[in-house]
Design a protein around this motif. Structure first.
Motif, PDB file in Angstrom:
ATOM      1  N   ILE A 273      -8.849  -3.565   4.074  1.00 41.79           N
ATOM      2  CA  ILE A 273      -9.861  -2.837   4.855  1.00 41.79           C
ATOM      3  C   ILE A 273      -9.304  -2.499   6.232  1.00 41.79           C
ATOM      4  CG2 ILE A 273     -12.095  -3.063   6.027  1.00 41.79           C
ATOM      5  CD1 ILE A 273     -13.045  -4.660   3.552  1.00 41.79           C
ATOM      6  N   ILE A 274      -8.647  -3.459   6.865  1.00 39.79           N
ATOM      7  CA  ILE A 274      -8.062  -3.218   8.181  1.00 39.79           C
ATOM      8  C   ILE A 274      -7.006  -2.121   8.104  1.00 39.79           C
ATOM      9  CG2 ILE A 274      -6.585  -4.245   9.968  1.00 39.79           C
ATOM     10  CD1 ILE A 274      -8.123  -6.891   9.460  1.00 39.79           C
ATOM     11  N   LEU A 275      -6.137  -2.213   7.112  1.00 34.83           N
ATOM     12  CA  LEU A 275      -5.081  -1.210   6.963  1.00 34.83           C
ATOM     13  C   LEU A 275      -5.665   0.166   6.655  1.00 34.83           C
ATOM     14  CD1 LEU A 275      -2.021  -0.920   7.057  1.00 34.83           C
ATOM     15  CD2 LEU A 275      -1.973  -1.386   4.603  1.00 34.83           C
ATOM     16  N   ASP A 276      -6.708   0.209   5.839  1.00 36.74           N
ATOM     17  CA  ASP A 276      -7.344   1.489   5.512  1.00 36.74           C
ATOM     18  C   ASP A 276      -8.055   2.107   6.703  1.00 36.74           C
ATOM     19  OD1 ASP A 276      -6.422   1.356   2.936  1.00 36.74           O
ATOM     20  OD2 ASP A 276      -8.310   0.616   2.092  1.00 36.74           O
ATOM     21  N   GLU A 277      -8.538   1.269   7.615  1.00 33.06           N
ATOM     22  CA  GLU A 277      -9.154   1.802   8.825  1.00 33.06           C
ATOM     23  C   GLU A 277      -8.112   2.403   9.759  1.00 33.06           C
ATOM     24  OE1 GLU A 277     -12.427   2.099   9.935  1.00 33.06           O
ATOM     25  OE2 GLU A 277     -12.865   1.638   7.841  1.00 33.06           O
ATOM     26  N   MET A 278      -6.886   1.908   9.681  1.00 36.87           N
ATOM     27  CA  MET A 278      -5.821   2.380  10.560  1.00 36.87           C
ATOM     28  C   MET A 278      -5.069   3.577   9.983  1.00 36.87           C
ATOM     29  SD  MET A 278      -4.246  -1.229  11.874  1.00 36.87           S
ATOM     30  CE  MET A 278      -3.289  -0.525  13.192  1.00 36.87           C
ATOM     31  N   ILE A 279      -4.804   3.552   8.682  1.00 37.61           N
ATOM     32  CA  ILE A 279      -3.985   4.580   8.034  1.00 37.61           C
ATOM     33  C   ILE A 279      -4.740   5.143   6.843  1.00 37.61           C
ATOM     34  CG2 ILE A 279      -1.798   5.074   6.886  1.00 37.61           C
ATOM     35  CD1 ILE A 279      -0.693   2.506   8.196  1.00 37.61           C
ATOM     36  N   GLN A 280      -4.822   6.462   6.790  1.00 38.41           N
ATOM     37  CA  GLN A 280      -5.421   7.132   5.640  1.00 38.41           C
ATOM     38  C   GLN A 280      -4.522   8.273   5.223  1.00 38.41           C
ATOM     39  OE1 GLN A 280      -9.406   8.252   6.641  1.00 38.41           O
ATOM     40  NE2 GLN A 280     -10.091   6.152   6.821  1.00 38.41           N
ATOM     41  N   ASN A 281      -4.218   8.310   3.926  1.00 37.39           N
ATOM     42  CA  ASN A 281      -3.353   9.348   3.364  1.00 37.39           C
ATOM     43  C   ASN A 281      -2.009   9.444   4.070  1.00 37.39           C
ATOM     44  OD1 ASN A 281      -5.271  10.092   1.453  1.00 37.39           O
ATOM     45  ND2 ASN A 281      -6.244  11.526   2.864  1.00 37.39           N
ATOM     46  N   GLY A 282      -1.507   8.321   4.549  1.00 34.21           N
ATOM     47  CA  GLY A 282      -0.196   8.303   5.184  1.00 34.21           C
ATOM     48  C   GLY A 282      -0.174   8.711   6.639  1.00 34.21           C
ATOM     49  N   HIS A 283      -1.340   8.890   7.238  1.00 42.99           N
ATOM     50  CA  HIS A 283      -1.424   9.291   8.642  1.00 42.99           C
ATOM     51  C   HIS A 283      -2.254   8.273   9.416  1.00 42.99           C
ATOM     52  CE1 HIS A 283       0.356  13.177   7.758  1.00 42.99           C
ATOM     53  NE2 HIS A 283      -0.453  13.253   6.718  1.00 42.99           N
ATOM     54  N   VAL A 284      -1.845   8.004  10.640  1.00 44.15           N
ATOM     55  CA  VAL A 284      -2.580   7.075  11.498  1.00 44.15           C
ATOM     56  C   VAL A 284      -3.850   7.761  11.964  1.00 44.15           C
ATOM     57  CG1 VAL A 284      -2.496   5.717  13.620  1.00 44.15           C
ATOM     58  CG2 VAL A 284      -0.432   6.000  12.237  1.00 44.15           C
ATOM     59  N   VAL A 285      -4.996   7.094  11.740  1.00 41.20           N
ATOM     60  CA  VAL A 285      -6.271   7.694  12.126  1.00 41.20           C
ATOM     61  C   VAL A 285      -6.992   6.885  13.195  1.00 41.20           C
ATOM     62  CG1 VAL A 285      -6.641   8.941   9.983  1.00 41.20           C
ATOM     63  CG2 VAL A 285      -7.448   6.597  10.180  1.00 41.20           C
ATOM     64  N   GLU A 286      -6.638   5.599  13.352  1.00 41.73           N
ATOM     65  CA  GLU A 286      -7.337   4.778  14.340  1.00 41.73           C
ATOM     66  C   GLU A 286      -6.405   3.701  14.870  1.00 41.73           C
ATOM     67  OE1 GLU A 286      -9.642   4.114  16.947  1.00 41.73           O
ATOM     68  OE2 GLU A 286     -10.821   5.180  15.446  1.00 41.73           O
ATOM     69  N   THR A 287      -6.452   3.483  16.179  1.00 41.16           N
ATOM     70  CA  THR A 287      -5.662   2.422  16.791  1.00 41.16           C
ATOM     71  C   THR A 287      -6.507   1.488  17.650  1.00 41.16           C
ATOM     72  OG1 THR A 287      -5.113   3.850  18.662  1.00 41.16           O
ATOM     73  CG2 THR A 287      -3.538   3.774  16.832  1.00 41.16           C
ATOM     74  N   ASN A 288      -7.770   1.825  17.897  1.00 40.65           N
ATOM     75  CA  ASN A 288      -8.656   1.002  18.710  1.00 40.65           C
ATOM     76  C   ASN A 288      -9.056  -0.242  17.915  1.00 40.65           C
ATOM     77  OD1 ASN A 288     -11.181  -0.063  19.753  1.00 40.65           O
ATOM     78  ND2 ASN A 288     -11.140   1.699  21.136  1.00 40.65           N
TER      79      ASN A 288
ATOM     80  N   ARG B 138       0.876  -1.172   0.000  1.00 41.85           N
ATOM     81  CA  ARG B 138       0.000   0.000   0.000  1.00 41.85           C
ATOM     82  C   ARG B 138       0.907   1.213   0.000  1.00 41.85           C
ATOM     83  NH1 ARG B 138      -5.024   0.923  -1.127  1.00 41.85           N
ATOM     84  NH2 ARG B 138      -5.903  -0.380   0.470  1.00 41.85           N
ATOM     85  N   TYR B 139       0.781   2.018  -1.041  1.00 38.39           N
ATOM     86  CA  TYR B 139       1.591   3.221  -1.182  1.00 38.39           C
ATOM     87  C   TYR B 139       0.715   4.436  -0.909  1.00 38.39           C
ATOM     88  CZ  TYR B 139       5.246   0.393  -3.251  1.00 38.39           C
ATOM     89  OH  TYR B 139       6.229  -0.546  -3.448  1.00 38.39           O
ATOM     90  N   TYR B 140       1.225   5.356  -0.110  1.00 39.76           N
ATOM     91  CA  TYR B 140       0.495   6.565   0.232  1.00 39.76           C
ATOM     92  C   TYR B 140       1.038   7.782  -0.498  1.00 39.76           C
ATOM     93  CZ  TYR B 140      -1.435   3.542   3.744  1.00 39.76           C
ATOM     94  OH  TYR B 140      -2.061   2.490   4.366  1.00 39.76           O
ATOM     95  N   GLU B 141       2.089   7.598  -1.259  1.00 38.87           N
ATOM     96  CA  GLU B 141       2.624   8.610  -2.153  1.00 38.87           C
ATOM     97  C   GLU B 141       2.796   7.943  -3.501  1.00 38.87           C
ATOM     98  OE1 GLU B 141       6.257  10.294  -0.741  1.00 38.87           O
ATOM     99  OE2 GLU B 141       5.214  11.661   0.614  1.00 38.87           O
ATOM    100  N   PRO B 142       2.580   8.668  -4.571  1.00 41.83           N
ATOM    101  CA  PRO B 142       2.691   8.033  -5.898  1.00 41.83           C
ATOM    102  C   PRO B 142       4.112   7.555  -6.181  1.00 41.83           C
ATOM    103  CG  PRO B 142       2.123  10.376  -6.083  1.00 41.83           C
ATOM    104  CD  PRO B 142       2.189  10.064  -4.643  1.00 41.83           C
ATOM    105  N   VAL B 143       4.204   6.306  -6.617  1.00 41.65           N
ATOM    106  CA  VAL B 143       5.468   5.708  -7.034  1.00 41.65           C
ATOM    107  C   VAL B 143       5.197   5.004  -8.362  1.00 41.65           C
ATOM    108  CG1 VAL B 143       7.256   4.021  -6.466  1.00 41.65           C
ATOM    109  CG2 VAL B 143       6.196   5.355  -4.644  1.00 41.65           C
ATOM    110  N   GLU B 144       6.031   5.254  -9.347  1.00 38.11           N
ATOM    111  CA  GLU B 144       5.849   4.625 -10.648  1.00 38.11           C
ATOM    112  C   GLU B 144       5.918   3.111 -10.525  1.00 38.11           C
ATOM    113  OE1 GLU B 144       8.674   6.126 -13.421  1.00 38.11           O
ATOM    114  OE2 GLU B 144       8.287   8.200 -12.847  1.00 38.11           O
TER     115      GLU B 144
END
Length: 141
Positions: A109-124, A18-24
């Protein structure tokens, strides 16, 4: 900021990326192979990574590799990786390479719930698993 998250097995096969910054795409394959080489050899001085710092942990036969910016706290990323593995373990009861491979959509889905746009949003853990438990209830009902 988190730049990418990879899960790689001991044979060097990428199981999740899962890349949060564009990489070719052409650069991704070379980057992932270089990261696998670094993690398997356990020496950080063999590779020059000017764009990010590398944080990785090994859980059984899986390496979880996270690329972070210079401003990110490494200890918090280690805790995030451990929390991610605990959530996977809670949902799947046993995390192995095949579990990741055959349930890639749920792991994303699990990873997207934890990290969005390269920032941690949920840890519960219960909040992270809430969408999956809702999907499981809908599938059963």
């Amino acid at each position: 900021m988190i730049k990418f998250v990879l899960m790689v097995n001991r044979q060097g096969q990428t199981r999740l990326s899962r890349y949060y910054e564009p990489v070719e795409l052409s650069r991704r394959a070379a980057l992932e192979s270089e990261l696998v080489r670094v993690c398997l050899s356990r020496s950080k001085d063999q590779v020059c990574l000017p764009d990010f710092r590398l944080v990785y942990r090994q859980y059984a036969a899986l390496f979880i590799v996270v690329g972070i910016s210079d401003s990110e706290n490494e200890l918090s990323v280690y805790e995030l990786v451990h929390n991610f593995v605990e959530v996977l373990d809670k949902y799947f009861s046993r995390v192995v390479s095949d579990t990741i491979m055959f349930n890639l959509d749920k792991v994303h889905i699990i990873l997207d719930e934890m990290i969005q746009n390269g920032h941690v949003v949920e840890t519960n853990k219960s909040r992270i698993l809430a969408p999956l438990t809702a999907l499981d209830k809908m599938a059963d009902g």
